[in-house]
Design a protein around this motif. Structure first.
Motif, PDB file in Angstrom:
ATOM      1  N   LEU A 126      15.946   2.119  -2.447  1.00  0.00           N
ATOM      2  CA  LEU A 126      14.997   1.717  -2.858  1.00  0.00           C
ATOM      3  C   LEU A 126      14.505  -0.398  -2.044  1.00  0.00           C
ATOM      4  N   THR A 127      16.251  -0.578  -2.374  1.00  0.00           N
ATOM      5  CA  THR A 127      16.040  -1.827  -1.206  1.00  0.00           C
ATOM      6  C   THR A 127      16.206  -1.709  -0.018  1.00  0.00           C
ATOM      7  N   ILE A 128      16.548  -0.458   0.580  1.00  0.00           N
ATOM      8  CA  ILE A 128      16.129  -0.372   1.660  1.00  0.00           C
ATOM      9  C   ILE A 128      15.159  -0.222   2.731  1.00  0.00           C
ATOM     10  N   ILE A 129      14.120   0.252   1.940  1.00  0.00           N
ATOM     11  CA  ILE A 129      12.678   0.294   2.374  1.00  0.00           C
ATOM     12  C   ILE A 129      12.243  -0.222   1.984  1.00  0.00           C
ATOM     13  N   VAL A 130      12.271  -1.952   0.905  1.00  0.00           N
ATOM     14  CA  VAL A 130      12.047  -2.921   0.830  1.00  0.00           C
ATOM     15  C   VAL A 130      12.122  -3.307   1.964  1.00  0.00           C
ATOM     16  N   ILE A 131      13.407  -4.083   2.626  1.00  0.00           N
ATOM     17  CA  ILE A 131      14.305  -4.691   3.261  1.00  0.00           C
ATOM     18  C   ILE A 131      13.413  -4.546   5.107  1.00  0.00           C
ATOM     19  N   THR A 132      13.265  -3.307   4.618  1.00  0.00           N
ATOM     20  CA  THR A 132      13.205  -2.319   6.216  1.00  0.00           C
ATOM     21  C   THR A 132      11.537  -2.594   6.373  1.00  0.00           C
ATOM     22  N   VAL A 133      10.322  -3.070   5.003  1.00  0.00           N
ATOM     23  CA  VAL A 133       8.998  -3.101   5.143  1.00  0.00           C
ATOM     24  C   VAL A 133       8.584  -4.992   5.236  1.00  0.00           C
ATOM     25  N   LYS A 140       6.419 -12.051   5.792  1.00  0.00           N
ATOM     26  CA  LYS A 140       6.012 -12.488   5.245  1.00  0.00           C
ATOM     27  C   LYS A 140       4.756 -11.460   4.042  1.00  0.00           C
ATOM     28  N   LEU A 141       4.458 -12.123   2.981  1.00  0.00           N
ATOM     29  CA  LEU A 141       3.391 -11.237   2.522  1.00  0.00           C
ATOM     30  C   LEU A 141       1.786 -10.639   3.185  1.00  0.00           C
ATOM     31  N   LYS A 142       1.755  -9.846   2.717  1.00  0.00           N
ATOM     32  CA  LYS A 142       0.112  -9.114   2.986  1.00  0.00           C
ATOM     33  C   LYS A 142      -0.160  -8.926   2.073  1.00  0.00           C
ATOM     34  N   THR A 143       0.226  -9.065   0.769  1.00  0.00           N
ATOM     35  CA  THR A 143      -0.674  -8.634  -0.205  1.00  0.00           C
ATOM     36  C   THR A 143      -0.236 -10.099  -0.775  1.00  0.00           C
ATOM     37  N   GLY A 144      -1.116 -10.127  -2.224  1.00  0.00           N
ATOM     38  CA  GLY A 144      -0.863 -11.514  -3.124  1.00  0.00           C
ATOM     39  C   GLY A 144       0.295 -10.833  -4.024  1.00  0.00           C
ATOM     40  N   MET A 145       1.155 -11.629  -4.608  1.00  0.00           N
ATOM     41  CA  MET A 145       2.610 -11.648  -5.461  1.00  0.00           C
ATOM     42  C   MET A 145       2.112 -10.776  -6.059  1.00  0.00           C
ATOM     43  N   PHE A 146       1.244 -11.082  -7.291  1.00  0.00           N
ATOM     44  CA  PHE A 146       0.528  -9.326  -8.242  1.00  0.00           C
ATOM     45  C   PHE A 146       0.912  -8.324  -7.943  1.00  0.00           C
ATOM     46  N   GLN A 147       0.365  -8.277  -6.414  1.00  0.00           N
ATOM     47  CA  GLN A 147       0.415  -6.531  -6.361  1.00  0.00           C
ATOM     48  C   GLN A 147       1.095  -6.155  -5.531  1.00  0.00           C
ATOM     49  N   PHE A 148       2.011  -7.232  -4.742  1.00  0.00           N
ATOM     50  CA  PHE A 148       3.662  -6.535  -4.435  1.00  0.00           C
ATOM     51  C   PHE A 148       4.569  -6.620  -5.584  1.00  0.00           C
ATOM     52  N   THR A 164       3.391   4.294  -4.136  1.00  0.00           N
ATOM     53  CA  THR A 164       2.175   3.553  -3.131  1.00  0.00           C
ATOM     54  C   THR A 164       3.017   2.769  -2.139  1.00  0.00           C
ATOM     55  N   SER A 165       1.776   2.330  -0.974  1.00  0.00           N
ATOM     56  CA  SER A 165       3.078   1.442  -0.246  1.00  0.00           C
ATOM     57  C   SER A 165       3.802   0.159  -0.322  1.00  0.00           C
ATOM     58  N   ILE A 166       4.526  -0.341   0.374  1.00  0.00           N
ATOM     59  CA  ILE A 166       4.650  -1.615   0.290  1.00  0.00           C
ATOM     60  C   ILE A 166       3.572  -2.621   0.982  1.00  0.00           C
ATOM     61  N   ASN A 167       3.835  -3.337   0.875  1.00  0.00           N
ATOM     62  CA  ASN A 167       3.229  -4.776   1.205  1.00  0.00           C
ATOM     63  C   ASN A 167       1.952  -4.820   2.394  1.00  0.00           C
ATOM     64  N   PHE A 169       2.172  -1.485   4.064  1.00  0.00           N
ATOM     65  CA  PHE A 169       2.352  -1.534   6.005  1.00  0.00           C
ATOM     66  C   PHE A 169       1.726   0.205   5.328  1.00  0.00           C
ATOM     67  N   GLY A 170       1.523   0.082   5.967  1.00  0.00           N
ATOM     68  CA  GLY A 170       0.310   1.641   6.291  1.00  0.00           C
ATOM     69  C   GLY A 170       1.486   3.073   6.306  1.00  0.00           C
ATOM     70  N   LEU A 171       2.288   2.623   6.869  1.00  0.00           N
ATOM     71  CA  LEU A 171       3.912   3.902   7.065  1.00  0.00           C
ATOM     72  C   LEU A 171       4.605   4.171   6.239  1.00  0.00           C
ATOM     73  N   THR A 172       4.829   2.562   5.430  1.00  0.00           N
ATOM     74  CA  THR A 172       6.161   3.257   4.110  1.00  0.00           C
ATOM     75  C   THR A 172       5.685   4.590   3.789  1.00  0.00           C
ATOM     76  N   TYR A 173       5.230   5.308   3.351  1.00  0.00           N
ATOM     77  CA  TYR A 173       5.802   6.787   3.541  1.00  0.00           C
ATOM     78  C   TYR A 173       6.451   7.554   4.382  1.00  0.00           C
ATOM     79  N   LEU A 174       6.275   6.861   5.460  1.00  0.00           N
ATOM     80  CA  LEU A 174       7.557   7.689   6.580  1.00  0.00           C
ATOM     81  C   LEU A 174       8.653   6.822   6.287  1.00  0.00           C
ATOM     82  N   ILE A 175       9.418   6.112   6.039  1.00  0.00           N
ATOM     83  CA  ILE A 175      10.489   5.273   5.691  1.00  0.00           C
ATOM     84  C   ILE A 175      11.405   6.602   4.881  1.00  0.00           C
ATOM     85  N   ASN A 176      11.543   6.873   4.334  1.00  0.00           N
ATOM     86  CA  ASN A 176      11.962   7.992   3.189  1.00  0.00           C
ATOM     87  C   ASN A 176      11.285   8.927   3.120  1.00  0.00           C
ATOM     88  N   ALA A 177      10.532   9.325   4.458  1.00  0.00           N
ATOM     89  CA  ALA A 177      10.103  10.744   4.535  1.00  0.00           C
ATOM     90  C   ALA A 177       9.012  11.293   3.417  1.00  0.00           C
TER      91      ALA A 177
END
Length: 345
Positions: A126-133, A140-148, A164-167, A169-177
């Motif tokens: 999960l850490t790798i995914i968040v860093i990747t996003v 840069k945060l593309k959502t509010g802090m509360f949403q993040f 859920t997606s992160i920040n 980013f619509g392709l979040t689900y692709l990062i770990n398939a």
């Protein structure tokens, strides 16, 4: 129906097996014996099968911009493998309950050990995914802090409530398939065990664990749909545990039973996925025979497969990330799709 030749799957299996064989030969990584060695060997196949299935999904995604396989074979390499993983979990822990029938069961140790079995590698991935996003988002945060923070909570609780997606980013689900979809089912099974144990153990669980079990199940199905096909996989594992405990299969390594496994495996790709009830029956038959000790002509006794089995959970969580990093940062999705006239939205 097949866009990918089965030769690709065979090549990847050979490469993975050869690599693990060299590692095992050089460093003697796999020296542990197990009561269920054939199940350990099966795990090795499953981890690589899921990788191959997701590699085929990337092929389909790059060619047609669809995260869906048009090949029954490659679809089943993923779907059936996860069904087997569910059966393995059920088989191992129902077996533990059956073997603890007279002396009781340490529930605190069970839940603590399960958490520390699943959590470290999950949070690492999960850490790798968040860093990747965040790298893709230029930090840069593309959502509010509360949403993040809400997204981190949903992901930090193994997506039991929902994925859920992160920040934004619509392709979040692709990062770990999208592999984490199976973890809520694992937790559902673990938290169901205290209630299941009521019909197995003579020494019943403390009321505290029964209440926690009941509350988790109610909460789970309040926010999630009842997915019978996936739950049936756990039933199949429990049946296998009973068959093994009662020693109902004699001459488990007979040539006839090994051939039966191969026939069932050959029939499985005739179905689109493992959710079909007849397909589930075939998978269950295969698993019961393997859990009973059938080595499939000695293949499942391979120490190399057992090594792959030992790292199967890590492989399951990390392989999708590796594929994404290669295609997104290595080749570049736009560049990879360009020859096929596809644009990323």
């Amino acid at each position: 129906m097949n866009n990918l030749t089965p030769l690709f799957a065979l090549i990847v299996f050979i490469i993975a097996f050869s690599t693990a064989y060299i590692i095992n030969l050089k460093y003697k990584v796999n020296n542990l014996s197990s009561r269920y060695e054939t199940v350990d060997g099966l795990r090795g196949f499953l981890a690589i099968s899921v990788f191959i299935s997701h590699a085929s999904l990337w092929y389909q995604y790059i060619h047609e911009n669809q995260w869906a396989s048009k090949s029954y074979l490659y679809s089943q390499l993923g779907s059936t493998s996860v069904a087997f993983f569910f059966m393995i979990s059920s088989f191992l822990f129902i077996s533990k309950l059956l073997n603890s029938k007279e002396k009781g069961f340490d529930w605190r140790l069970f839940f603590v050990s399960r958490f520390f079995r699943l959590a470290p590698m999950y949070y690492f991935s999960l850490t790798i995914i968040v860093i990747t996003v965040m790298i893709i988002s230029d930090w840069k945060l593309k959502t509010g802090m509360f949403q993040f923070l809400h997204e981190m909570f949903l992901l930090g609780t193994f997506t039991v409530i929902r994925d859920t997606s992160i920040n934004n980013f619509g392709l979040t689900y692709l990062i770990n398939a999208g592999v984490v979809w199976s973890l809520p089912f694992e937790w559902l099974f673990y938290f169901s065990l205290p209630l299941i144990s009521l019909i197995i153990l003579k020494k019943k669980p403390p009321v505290f664990y029964l209440i926690i079990s009941l509350l988790f199940i109610i909460g789970y199905f309040y926010v999630n749909a009842i997915r019978i096909p996936f739950l049936l996989s756990f039933v199949g594992g429990a049946i296998a545990a009973l068959v093994v405990k009662k020693k109902l299969l004699e001459n488990k390594n007979s040539t006839l039973l090994s051939i039966l496994i191969l026939v069932c495996l050959a029939l499985i790709p005739q179905f689109e996925n493992s959710n079909n009830i007849y397909c589930k029956l075939l998978i269950t038959i295969v698993f019961i025979l393997i859990a009973s000790g059938n080595t499939l002509f000695g293949i499942l006794n391979s120490s190399t497969l057992k090594l792959l089995g030992e790292i199967s959970y890590s492989t399951y969580l990390i392989h999708g990330i590796i594929l994404f990093l290669v295609f997104y940062f290595g080749f570049g999705l736009e560049k990879a799709k360009k020859p096929f006239g596809i644009r990323i939205l």
